[in-house]
Design an enzyme around this catalytic site. Structure first.
Site, short mmCIF file in Angstrom:
data_model
loop_
_atom_site.label_atom_id
_atom_site.label_comp_id
_atom_site.label_asym_id
_atom_site.label_seq_id
_atom_site.Cartn_x
_atom_site.Cartn_y
_atom_site.Cartn_z
CB CYS A 122 -23.75 69.45 -22.21
SG CYS A 122 -23.24 67.78 -21.23
CB CYS A 125 -26.52 66.33 -18.17
SG CYS A 125 -24.82 67.18 -17.82
CB CYS A 342 -39.59 50.02 -40.50
SG CYS A 342 -38.02 51.14 -40.80
CG ASP A 996 10.34 59.23 -20.78
OD1 ASP A 996 9.10 59.37 -21.62
OD2 ASP A 996 10.43 59.52 -19.86
#
Length: 1412
Positions: A122, A125, A342, A996
């Site tokens: 991709c 990389c 620029c 939890d």
């Protein structure tokens, strides 16, 4: 400053069209990357259209394409692309004609190599390869193409070789091979001749250089040569020598140069008519890395004139130089420039104006320096010209501009030498990546080596709102795309990002804004310097101070080491370093190269400030000492309380040894002295500390009482002996031993309980791997060698191999290999997470399946595990100490008693002087020679001290410890382990309980919730399907497979299953195998059969050619929407069953939550799991508020947030990820089946893993606190009665404090307090039936809309309960087993086990039977 290259055809002055017929022209499209605005378009068109051989050019910003009409015989495509490339853009020919580009000629010979790179997937990389290669010394330009799978790299061959470039790419995990190398171009005599007639504005630096060289060579025969010796400081190695020799040797007029590294000198033979020593000095100092310092010998400096500082850029013939004095310089301030393009466009446009000799624009400073002819153009016109381009310009006053030009001299101007031959100082350093001005723009300016650019800087950002690894990769990926960002490293747990950037292009504030644009909160950490490396080494082999100096100087000279201190006496070295540049192994190697041996100083993990070892030892000593001397005292007290048969006969012990000193008092005195000063010493220390903080706690009260009792007893005894009294006086020596024994015991036990908290940290540390296998990769990513390295020596960037079953030693990224990692340690989720190249791994998590190579990103104190340790530490340190009841009570009681006793003293003195008869009546004085005043004062003192002694806090001191001891004992019998008195006293105040989810509300392991048969029962009975599926899954290590096998064994009632062969497991998909010998389980006499079995998700079935009907798919979706995992089973190519698996809710969870709510406690669910699963669980157990996708640090922050609102918070958890919150909460409650770390960090442990014990512990706490209050009241009653008697209030009634009364009252109060505490033994824990009866008919599961779900630390409610069709579709793909292919911890992927759900309970039994 306009420069072009040797192959620009600038020799033709005529129009192109007149020279070439139209047939000789060509038109082509060039693809341009990096344009950001119209100004870029203008600058490209302006620059390229000015080249010879270009007829027309049209640039499209939207399409990123330039259409060029040109004359191929004059200008080649490659040259056009180079020209555009030099402006800071990336240009390539769209038709793909530019297969191999010629290298552009420059004085530093540059070569081009093309690498074939495999393994890129991709754009990320591409950018990571470009980013890494661009940073290398000697790389001028790099362009990676994903489509062609190749990289074209322009490099400087004397600094770096193609093989090095290839190895660097290989080290990143790709496969690179060299395709072709191109020879560097050099200028021929024709090019030089053509260039001599060139317009000076467009003369290239390179041609200028070569031209000068050739001139020098021609003229050198006739000129005389001078030799001078310069002193050069700042050289480190041979490469510095080569750098100076090669570059300075190329200067015009330099005949020969020899540099000596040892003598730090440079011998130069030069022609003084061409160059001066000062010019040489400046040329060497301008060489990269800019560290050289040159001093010219005295008397040499005058030779030749150096106009460098005053003369601006000059080219061409001496005649031109004579008129140079007419030129002026002006500095313009230019606002509105955003990028290097620029700069380029301003330089291009202004340099073409008539009368402008030269312009140099600086983006960083926002200025432009212009050399112009004032007779042709004025500063105002220049300012107007810049403004016409859309920028804001203003002229900076004269005095500024002169300094400014001076400062620019070395970088951009050519210093004119005596012979009028210009020496471009910028052109001096071509070999080491020096780029001329117009090479500095755009992407090239990222290269840290370029002379014109600023060194890269590092900044640290605090980022809030990250919840998982995908957030990290999102931030890293997006930032790395930005121009000017060189590297990004984000730490999830610490919530920090370390960014290396180019300050000319981007600033930290802009980086923070980019992160905010991604949806996170980011702020620049101004004073944070980053956690640099810190190393302690033991160095052997040092003999004297010279060794120390040797090591220190070698280390401090090493790049990357910021501090080094070596101690000869202890053989230790303390070193601070920058982990980006150097690592611990390198440092050890450096020391060993000098000839010493270095090893890590072992830091003892148990040596910790929270381990209470000292306190335990002191209180134990205090207790044992008080006990040894206190037992005889108690025995004597009991003996005294026994009345003698004949009242007038004195007891044996009351006999006097000498007048005024009885045997009893002597024994008391000896025993009490030991107790007071040995046993009580630590109480004195604590009391002193308390008084220094202006508070009176229990220690002050105890010290006050015992000291007064002891001192008073001693004084009256001494007085009695001095006065030879007939009877020994009544003493209070029995007070201190009694008190100290009980209270020291209580304190000792309390500190033993407290010390467990530090064991939590030692356990956390032990979760880390101790060693790592660091590998060296060679060609084609093959492992050349492996070495075992201690954890502490792993460096950032190391490649580490982790084998199946091994722990990941550090945080890192997977480079090669696929595996499943068990991250339950951090996330609390039992399901393993798939890891593939690019995935993030966490230190301490376990590698389940494949062998992988990882690159270390966070090491030492930066790993996730180290961050959790830090969180636990901080929580334990910052937790406000609970002020115990007795302490609060003492705060009022101490002043009260002192006031009463003082009052008694004053009142009796007053009474004595008014009416001496009263005193005489109750205080008969045997010695007539004592004055009346002394009698009164002695009597007043005796009564006031008696008050202090009778108000003895013995029973007060016992009120709390005895109740707590009994309370914790009772709790332990009932399956609740409470560590010390503080949690027990605190639990009844709890207003919020946070649970939890995984392992606390749910079982924490996947269970089969339902089996749906998809074929005719006659063809394939359920038992047969279960036998085959159970056998197949028996070979799988995956938690889902384990759950299926366990369920099949339970249903079939057998422990042995069939035989499995050809087993194949595909991570993220499923399993396939052959199963035989299942007949033994079903029908022993049946013929043996072999089944081909496939079990897995939809994708696995499709890969194996099975179609899934919509009904089956809907049924699976239905379960997945409830947070369960649905898997399919196929036997012999026929889809025969669907199994729904989930982490089931504990049966008592809903009842516990309901009971807590009835007690007026808020209940919150807080989990690292995704929102859908969390909502499903919350609806079942009746919790209204849910925080999903939270990190361990979020849990702590949530607890603190509630505590800041003044609420007392209890946290119930079981995992390492809960331990910081357990330590922070007012009462941390751990599940007994949870991890050791959680159990150590918590205050209360539920041994039986029963959530109703949370309720029980609060219930018991209420009882205990009530009992403590009763004890305090009992203790007070004795005081309330005893104090008035002691003060003599009841004397008129004839009630006087008898000697035995004090002791009796004290003993009685102590006994009654202990008995009262023992009543707690009768406590009975409310049983399940009672809770169920209370909740009968009132418990209902909540609807999804009644549950508010928040993500991470966000308090806003997220995602409406109604799932959109898209949610459902995306959710199906997430929750199915394929979710395991995702390496994201939680966001957007469900850790499947957590779907834990008891929805099957909501089905009626008949339905369930149909399914199974």
């Amino acid at each position: 400053m306009k420069q072009s290259f040797a192959f620009d055809n600038v020799g033709y002055e005529d129009g192109l069209d007149s020279v070439y017929p139209s047939s000789a022209t060509a038109t082509t499209n060039i693809s341009i990357l990096g344009m950001t605005c119209q100004s870029c378009v203008k600058s490209i068109e302006g620059r390229i259209s000015g080249l010879k051989g270009i007829i027309s050019i049209k640039v499209s910003l939207e399409q990123g394409i330039a259409t060029v009409k040109y004359v191929p015989s004059v200008m080649s495509l490659q040259q056009i692309c180079h020209e555009i490339g030099d402006m800071g853009f990336e240009a390539s020919v769209t038709e793909g004609k530019a297969a191999s580009w010629p290298s552009r000629s420059s004085p530093a010979q540059e070569a081009v190599v093309k690498l074939r790179i495999e393994g890129m997937t991709c754009q990320s990389c591409v950018s990571s390869i470009e980013g890494k290669i661009r940073k290398l010394q000697g790389v001028v330009r790099v362009k990676v193409s994903l489509g062609n799978q190749e990289a074209v790299i322009t490099y400087q061959p004397y600094l770096i070789q193609p093989e090095d470039l290839r190895d660097h790419v290989n080290d990143m995990g790709f496969e690179a091979a060299i395709k072709n190398k191109m020879t560097p171009l050099s200028l021929g005599p024709i090019d030089i001749g053509r260039l001599q007639s060139t317009n000076p504005k467009r003369l290239s630096a390179s041609a200028n250089q070569n031209f000068n060289n050739s001139e020098t060579l021609e003229g050198s025969q006739g000129s005389h040569v001078v030799t001078t010796q310069l002193t050069v400081d700042g050289m480190h190695c041979k490469s510095c020598v080569l750098n100076i020799e090669e570059n300075i040797g190329q200067l015009p007029g330099v005949q020969n140069i020899q540099v000596s590294l040892e003598n730090r000198t440079a011998q130069v033979q030069y022609d003084p008519s061409c160059i001066t020593p000062v010019s040489l000095k400046r040329a060497i100092e301008a060489l990269p890395p800019g560290n050289f310092k040159v001093s010219v010998p005295d008397g040499v400096e005058g030779k030749g004139t150096d106009n460098g500082s005053s003369s601006p850029h000059s080219y061409g013939s001496p005649q031109r130089n004579q008129g140079q004095s007419m030129y002026s310089t002006v500095v313009l301030r230019i606002a509105g420039m955003t990028c290097a393009s620029c700069v380029q466009s301003i330089e291009d446009v202004i340099s073409q104006r008539e009368g402008v000799q030269q312009i140099s624009v600086s983006l960083a400073e926002g200025t432009g320096t212009v050399l112009y002819d004032p007779s042709v153009i004025s500063p105002e016109e220049l300012k107007a010209a810049v403004e016409d381009m859309g920028f804001e310009a203003s002229v900076i006053p004269e005095n500024y501009s002169t300094n400014h030009v001076g400062s620019h001299n070395v970088g951009n101007y050519v210093a004119q030498t005596a012979g009028g031959v210009p020496v471009s100082v910028q052109g001096v350093a071509p070999h080491t990546g020096g780029l001329s001005k117009n090479h500095e723009s755009g992407r090239l300016s990222k290269s840290p080596q370029s002379t014109g650019t600023v060194a890269p800087q590092k900044c640290f950002l605090q980022i809030k709102g990250m919840t998982c690894a995908s957030c990290v990769s999102n931030i890293e990926r997006n930032l790395q795309k930005e121009a000017g960002v060189l590297s990004v490293l984000v730490a999830l747990m610490a919530g920090k990002a370390e960014v290396k950037y180019n300050p000319e292009i981007i600033q930290p504030v802009e980086i923070a804004q980019l992160i905010q644009d991604l949806g996170f909160e980011a702020a620049v950490m101004e004073d944070y310097t980053g956690s640099g490396g810190d190393l302690e080494l033991i160095i052997t082999g040092m003999t004297c101070a010279s060794c120390v100096h040797n090591i220190e100087s070698k280390l401090t000279r090493t790049n990357g080491i910021t501090y080094a201190s070596v101690a000869l006496a202890t053989s230790k070295a303390h070193i601070k370093f920058d982990p980006e540049i150097i690592g611990p192994r390198d440092i050890i190697k450096i020391i060993e190269e000098i000839g010493f041996h270095a090893s890590l100083a072992q830091r003892n993990p148990s040596a910790h400030h929270l381990d209470h070892k000292m306190e335990i030892k002191q209180w134990k000593k205090s207790f044992l000492c008080s006990l040894v001397f206190g037992i005889p005292v108690m025995g004597l007290m009991i003996y005294m309380l026994i009345p003698s048969n004949e009242p007038h006969e004195a007891m044996v012990l009351d006999h006097n040894i000498i007048p005024g000193l009885s045997i009893l008092n002597l024994i008391f005195f000896i025993l009490c002295t030991f107790v007071q000063f040995l046993g009580g010493w630590y109480f004195y220390v604590q009391a002193y500390k308390s008084l220094r903080h202006r508070s009176a706690n229990m220690d002050v009260l105890i010290v006050l009482a015992t000291s007064i009792a002891y001192v008073y007893s001693l004084v009256i005894l001494v007085v009695a002996v001095a006065e030879k009294a007939e009877r020994s006086p009544v003493t209070f020596f029995d007070t201190p031993p009694m008190l100290f024994v009980f209270i020291a015991l209580g304190r000792w036990l309390e500190h033993v309980a407290k010390s467990k908290t530090s064991e939590a940290l030692a356990k956390l540390m032990s979760l880390q791997a101790t060693e790592a296998t660091v590998v060296t990769l060679g060609e084609d990513n093959l492992i050349i060698r492996e070495e075992q390295v201690p954890m502490e020596l792993v460096q950032r960037g190391d490649i580490i191999k982790v084998v199946p079953g091994g722990k990941f030693p550090v945080d890192g990224k997977v480079l090669e290999g696929n595996t499943m990692a068990d991250e339950s340690l951090i996330t609390g989720e039992a399901m393993p997470v798939t890891k593939k190249p690019g995935s993030i791994v966490i230190a301490g998590s376990i590698n389940a399946h494949g062998s992988v190579l990882i690159e270390a990103t966070h090491v030492g104190n930066e790993t996730t595990l180290a961050q959790i340790v830090k969180l636990v530490e901080e929580a334990q340190m910052s937790k406000a100490p609970i002020q115990q009841l007795a302490d609060r009570f003492s705060g009022y009681f101490v002043p009260f008693i002192i006031i009463i006793s003082t009052l008694t003293l004053v009142v009796w003195i007053v009474i004595g002087f008014i009416d001496f008869g009263v005193v005489q009546k109750y205080f008969p004085n045997p010695h007539k020679h004592i004055s009346q005043t002394e009698v009164i004062i002695r009597f007043a003192f005796q009564t006031s001290i008696t008050v202090l002694c009778i108000a003895c806090p013995c029973s007060l001191g016992l009120a709390t410890p005895t109740a707590v001891m009994v309370g914790t004992g009772v709790a332990a019998q009932n399956g609740v382990l409470i560590k010390g008195g503080k949690p027990l006293e605190m639990a009844h105040k709890i207003k919020t309980v946070m649970f939890d989810k995984t392992g606390t509300i749910t079982h924490g392991v996947p269970r089969v919730m339902r089996v749906l048969l998809l074929v005719d029962v006659a063809a394939l009975p359920l038992r047969k399907v279960l036998a085959v599926v159970g056998t197949a899954e028996a070979s799988s290590e995956h938690p889902l497979g384990v759950a299926v096998t366990k369920y099949c064994k339970e249903v079939l009632g057998t422990e042995t299953l069939g035989y499995c062969t050809d087993f194949q497991a595909v991570p993220g998909c499923g399993i396939g195998c052959k199963v035989s010998s299942v007949e033994a389980i079903l029908a022993p006499d049946a013929a043996p059969q072999t089944f081909s079995v496939l079990i897995g998700n939809r994708e696995w079935m499709r890969r194996n050619g099975l179609t899934i009907s919509s009904d089956v798919s809907d049924a699976m979706t239905d379960h997945e929407m409830k947070g369960q995992t649905a898997i399919l089973a196929a036997i012999d190519g026929v889809l025969c069953g669907m199994i729904a698996i989930a982490d089931a809710v504990k049966p008592e969870a809903a009842l516990a939550v309901h009971t807590l709510k009835n007690m007026g406690v808020d209940v919150v669910l807080i989990t690292g799991d995704n929102r859908k699963t969390a909502r499903a669980i919350a609806t079942q157990v009746g919790i209204n508020k849910v925080f999903a996708e939270v990190l361990p640090s979020h849990k702590v922050a949530k607890v603190q947030e509630l505590q800041n609102k003044g609420k007392k918070v209890a946290m119930v958890g079981d995992g390492v990820n809960d331990s910081p919150a357990l330590a922070q909460a007012d009462v941390g409650i751990a599940i007994g089946t949870g991890t050791d770390v959680a159990i150590e960090a918590a205050d209360v442990v539920l041994i039986r893993n029963d959530l109703l014990d949370v309720v029980a512990s609060i219930h018991l706490s209420k009882r205990t606190v009530r009992r403590i209050r009763v004890n305090l009241v009992l203790a007070l009653i004795y005081n309330l009665v005893g104090i008035p008697i002691a003060a003599g209030v009841f004397m008129p009634l004839g009630i006087v404090l008898q000697p035995w009364m004090g002791s009796a009252a004290m003993a009685a109060s102590s006994v009654s307090v202990v008995l009262s505490s023992l009543q707690l033994k009768c406590y009975k824990k409310p049983d399940l039936e009672r809770y169920e009866a209370q909740a009968h008919g009132r418990m209902k599961p909540l609807s999804a809309s009644q549950v508010s779900v928040h993500i991470g630390m966000d308090d806003r409610q997220r995602d409406s309960p109604r799932a959109t069709p898209w949610d459902q579709v995306s959710y199906v793909s997430q929750v199915s087993l394929s979710s395991l292919t995702s390496d994201r911890l939680s966001r957007h992927s469900t850790m499947v086990d957590d779907g834990g759900d008891k929805w099957s309970l909501l089905l009626n039994d008949r339905d369930d039977e149909q399914y199974i």
